[in-house]
Design a protein around this motif. Structure first.
Motif: not given
Length: 359
Positions: A203, A207, A232, A237, A256, A299
């Motif tokens: 997650s 990233n 991510a 998004r 988020m 995601l």
């Protein structure tokens, strides 16, 4: 009459009791679990894993606190407790606390590798935990790191980077890059082979791993592998999976929104390639990657888009979507056969990815 205060059970005991109760339910015959979980959930041509659906329903019935509705300090404690419940007690050869570029770290050494054999050292994964850059720590991802190290037979070095809102972007990115640079310079002290160092995370940690791998290629820092678990990669998004799975599947739109506001308080930061690797110009020499996504994860699409971007740039990449699972499955290593099997597959990809770096 004198009041007698009863002793409070330690948190670990409570977590173990709850985990045992949930595990017992998950061992019930499938028809029984289906009646408890409700009708199958199908979205976007995929069916939600039955064990996952049952656990999600149990959480709703238990009215577990919603992290995004809590003060941040309280939310951090709740997520840590949830991780302990879902992760269990995973075996490991040894765990050693250490400092990594002046950051707290924890080195996991798999069984059979406690003493160096006089060779060039072991493969090592530098791991960055998930939690939306606000939550998570060495403890929240301890079961996962233990499992990865023991199953893959590699050393895992978990690094606790600074968290928002106390330390917004780019603090976490700066810490992750500093950690990788430190590891490269101190591989021997860690018992690691500098030619077989990987970077990874889940997650928000995925990233950071992806962004750091890009900068490592630019700076020619040795890096052999990227392990990106539902990373991510695009803080704008705009993908379809955000709209499809933003409610009801653990990771919510509200969560988020909150982490983005705290980690990236300036709107323009969300298109910075260090925050959104999907928007980066990829340099030559990027390390090979394994990208794992979950079918019912907001995601999902951005992780798969980043894998496609790597492939288009000529980077060796393997992509694996676990169709019926949700965001966070890597922390559920002790709950649900599908989750455990998925994390085992991720660990096997780590083992082969760093083994191939030596050939």
């Amino acid at each position: 009459m004198t009041a007698v205060s009863l002793p409070t059970r330690p948190a670990a005991v409570v977590a173990a009791a709850r985990r045992a109760s949930v595990a017992a339910l998950l061992r019930l015959p499938e028809p029984v679990k289906r009646r408890l979980a409700g009708p199958p959930v199908r979205v976007d041509g995929l069916e939600l894993d039955l064990d996952t659906q049952l656990v999600l329903r149990l959480r709703r019935l238990a009215r577990e606190p919603v992290v995004e509705d809590l003060p941040i300090a309280h939310g951090r404690a709740v997520l840590r407790a949830q991780a302990a419940l879902a992760g269990g007690d995973q075996p490991i050869g040894a765990v050693r606390p250490c400092r990594v570029a002046d950051l707290p770290g924890r080195l996991y050494v798999p069984s059979g590798r406690l003493v160096q054999d006089g060779g060039d050292g072991d493969p090592l994964l530098v791991f960055f935990h998930g939690g939306g850059w606000l939550y998570g720590d060495l403890d929240s991802h301890d079961p996962l790191c233990r499992f990865l190290a023991e199953r893959a037979g590699v050393r895992v070095l978990s690094v606790a980077y600074r968290l928002a809102p106390e330390h917004p972007f780019p603090a976490a990115y700066d810490d992750a890059l500093a950690a990788l640079e430190w590891v490269s310079a101190n591989a021997g002290w860690l018992g690691a082979d500098v030619r077989r160092i990987g970077v990874g995370g889940d997650s928000a940690g995925g990233n950071l791993a992806a962004a750091v791998a890009i900068e490592a290629a630019r700076r020619e820092i040795p890096l052999a592998f990227q392990l990106l678990v539902y990373p991510a990669t695009d803080m704008t998004r705009g993908s379809a999976s955000h709209r499809l799975f933003g409610q009801g599947f653990y990771l919510t739109t509200e969560f988020m929104d909150g982490v983005a506001a705290h980690y990236l308080p300036v709107e323009e930061q969300r298109t910075d390639p260090a925050a959104s690797p999907l928007l980066a110009d990829l340099p030559a020499g990027l390390a090979p990657a394994y990208v794992a996504t979950a079918g019912f994860d907001p995601l999902r699409d951005e992780g798969e888009a980043y894998a496609a971007k790597l492939a288009d740039a000529g980077v060796p990449v393997r992509v694996r979507r676990f169709d019926g699972l949700i965001h966070g499955f890597a922390n559920w290593v002790a709950l649900g056969a599908s989750n455990t099997a998925a994390v085992a597959e991720v660990a096997d990809a780590l083992a082969s990815g760093l083994a191939e770096a030596d050939t």
